[in-house]
Design a protein around this motif. Structure first.
Motif, short mmCIF file in Angstrom:
data_model
loop_
_atom_site.label_atom_id
_atom_site.label_comp_id
_atom_site.label_asym_id
_atom_site.label_seq_id
_atom_site.Cartn_x
_atom_site.Cartn_y
_atom_site.Cartn_z
N GLU A 117 96.58 -45.65 -0.91
CA GLU A 117 96.94 -45.51 0.50
C GLU A 117 98.43 -45.45 0.76
O GLU A 117 98.86 -45.12 1.87
N LEU A 129 95.28 -40.92 1.11
CA LEU A 129 94.61 -41.58 2.24
C LEU A 129 94.02 -40.55 3.19
O LEU A 129 92.98 -40.79 3.81
N SER A 133 90.70 -40.72 5.62
CA SER A 133 91.00 -40.90 7.04
C SER A 133 90.28 -39.86 7.88
O SER A 133 89.78 -40.15 8.97
N GLU A 134 90.23 -38.63 7.37
CA GLU A 134 89.55 -37.57 8.12
C GLU A 134 88.06 -37.86 8.22
O GLU A 134 87.45 -37.68 9.28
N GLY A 137 87.58 -40.77 10.61
CA GLY A 137 87.79 -40.33 11.98
C GLY A 137 86.61 -39.55 12.52
O GLY A 137 86.20 -39.73 13.68
N VAL A 178 93.17 -39.90 11.49
CA VAL A 178 91.94 -40.54 11.99
C VAL A 178 91.74 -40.18 13.45
O VAL A 178 90.66 -39.74 13.87
N ALA A 237 92.71 -46.49 15.76
CA ALA A 237 93.10 -45.57 14.68
C ALA A 237 94.58 -45.67 14.37
O ALA A 237 95.16 -44.76 13.78
N GLN A 239 97.85 -47.25 12.39
CA GLN A 239 98.12 -47.89 11.10
C GLN A 239 99.59 -47.75 10.74
O GLN A 239 100.29 -46.87 11.22
N ALA A 267 90.86 -49.27 11.60
CA ALA A 267 91.98 -49.89 10.88
C ALA A 267 91.61 -51.24 10.27
O ALA A 267 92.49 -51.95 9.79
#
Length: 360
Positions: A117, A129, A133-134, A137, A178, A237, A239, A267
Motif C-alpha cells: 500500500e 493499492l 481500491s477500485e 470502491g 475508492v 474513502a 486515506q 478506510a
C-alpha cells in the motif's frame, strides 16, 4: 531466489498472492516458486495449474515460509508470525498503523517487510493499492445498499427509488480511486450522490466525468456535519498512505445521522474514518452503533477473489521479479519500491508509520 506463496487464512480471504501465470514468469526467470496446496482454489486456480506453470506444491504452510521472499495478500495472522525470520523479505498488504502489536512482532522477527500500500510510482501514485481500491470502491455502494435492507437493521430505502419515491442519498468522503469508483457505481444505481474532498482537482474531474449526476463539496468539518444528517449511505474513502486514516466522523456527528442509515468505512484497514468504526468480517459484516448500520470489512476485495487476484498479480509482478532477482538491492534501484519498506532490521523505516505508532 525461492519465492513462497502461503494460503491466506484471514476470515473469508479467497485471494492468492500470485496467479499461475505469475508463477510461470518467475520460473522462466530462473526462480523457484513454492505454493501451499489449495492456496489458489478460492480464486479459481487449482494446484495443477501452478504445477503446469513450473511451481512446486507444498503440503504445509511451514514449507512455503522457508522461502527467502514470501508473497501474501493480507498481513500475517497471529499463527503465521512465528514463521518470519531474520533476512527474509515479506511482500504484502500490511496496514500497520492500526496494528501496533503486529508491527512490534515484525520488528522482533528481523524480517524486511514491504507493504503493497505504500509502494509508489513516478507520479506519486500507489500502483499496488490502486486495483484493490477500485474494487473496494465499486463494492461500497452495493454493500451500503445491502445495509439499508430492513433485515440488516437499515431504514428500508431502495437506492434507486421508485416512480414517485426519491432515491437514496449517498455521500462519499474522499474523491480518490475508492471515492471515484464508488461514485460511478452509485450513479449507476440511480442514487443522489454527493462527493466530498479537500482538493479541487478530483472534484473537477468528477464533474467532468459525471456532470450534474454528482454534487461536489469541499470536505471541511462543517460540510461533513451538514451532509451526514441527510445521507442514507455514507462511504468513508479518505486515506493517508501508510498512516492511520483521518478520523472525520466523531461520535457526536454520527448521532446526527438518521436511524437506519449506513456507514461503509472502506478506510477501516487503516483504522477507519469514524470514531465508532471497528473491523468486521465477510461472515459478520454489519453492526449497529447509535442506530447507524456499520459495514467495516477490512478485506473487501477478497469477496471477488478471481478478479482481485488477477488485478493484483498484474500490478505486483514487475516488483516481485525485481526483488527475486536483486533482493533488497532492488530498493536502491527503485525509490518507489523503497517507499514500500516499512520494517527492516528491527526498526520502522516508514516515517509516517513511525509517527503514528510512537508510544503505541
Amino acid at each position: 531466489m525461492h519465492i513462497g506463496i502461503p494460503r491466506e487464512i484471514k476470515n473469508h480471504e479467497y485471494r492468492v498472492a500470485l496467479t499461475p501465470a505469475g508463477a510461470r514468469a518467475l520460473v522462466a526467470a530462473g526462480h523457484a516458486v513454492s505454493v501451499e496446496t489449495g492456496a489458489g482454489v478460492g480464486s479459481g486456480f487449482a494446484d495443477a495449474a501452478y504445477r503446469a506453470a513450473g511451481a512446486s506444491i507444498a503440503a504445509s504452510s511451514k514449507d512455503v515460509w522457508q522461502a527467502g521472499l514470501v508473497l501474501k495478500v493480507k498481513e500475517p495472522q497471529a499463527v503465521e508470525v512465528p514463521h518470519l525470520r531474520d533476512g527474509q523479505i515479506l511482500f504484502c498488504y500490511l496496514h500497520l498503523a492500526p496494528a501496533p502489536a503486529l508491527a512490534r512482532s515484525l520488528m522482533a522477527s528481523g524480517v524486511s517487510a514491504i507493504a503493497y500500500e505504500t509502494v509508489s510510482d513516478a507520479g506519486g501514485g500507489l500502483p499496488l493499492l490502486a486495483p484493490m481500491s477500485e474494487i473496494a470502491g465499486r463494492l461500497a455502494p452495493q454493500m451500503g445498499a445491502l445495509g439499508l435492507h430492513s433485515s440488516n437493521g437499515g431504514s428500508g430505502v431502495l437506492v434507486s427509488g421508485m416512480p414517485g419515491v426519491p432515491p437514496a442519498h449517498i455521500a462519499i468522503i474522499g474523491a480518490g480511486i475508492v471515492g471515484m469508483s464508488a461514485a460511478r457505481v452509485a450513479i449507476g444505481l440511480g442514487a443522489r450522490v454527493t462527493l466530498l474532498d479537500r482538493v479541487a482537482a478530483p472534484l473537477s474531474r468528477a464533474e467532468q466525468n459525471f456532470g450534474a449526476r454528482v454534487e461536489t463539496r469541499y470536505s471541511t468539518p462543517d460540510a461533513i456535519a451538514d451532509t451526514l444528517p441527510c445521507a442514507d449511505i455514507v462511504i468513508g474513502a479518505a486515506q493517508i498512505p501508510g498512516r492511520h486514516a483521518p478520523r472525520l466522523i466523531s461520535l457526536a456527528q454520527l448521532r446526527t445521522m438518521r436511524r437506519g442509515s449506513v456507514l461503509v468505512d472502506v478506510a477501516i484497514d487503516q483504522g477507519g474514518v469514524a470514531e465508532t468504526s471497528r473491523p468486521t468480517t465477510h461472515s459478520d459484516p454489519f453492526f449497529i452503533a447509535e442506530g447507524v448500520v456499520h459495514y467495516c470489512v477490512a478485506n473487501m476485495p477478497g469477496a471477488l477473489a478471481r478478479t482481485a487476484t488477477e488485478a493484483l498479480t498484474h500490478a505486483t509482478l514487475p516488483y516481485v521479479l525485481a526483488l527475486a532477482a536483486q533482493g533488497l538491492a532492488a530498493l536502491d534501484a527503485d525509490s518507489g519500491l523503497k517507499a514500500g519498506l516499512q520494517i527492516h532490521a528491527g526498526a520502522i523505516t516508514h516515517a509516517g508509520l513511525a509517527e503514528d505508532l510512537a508510544g503505541a
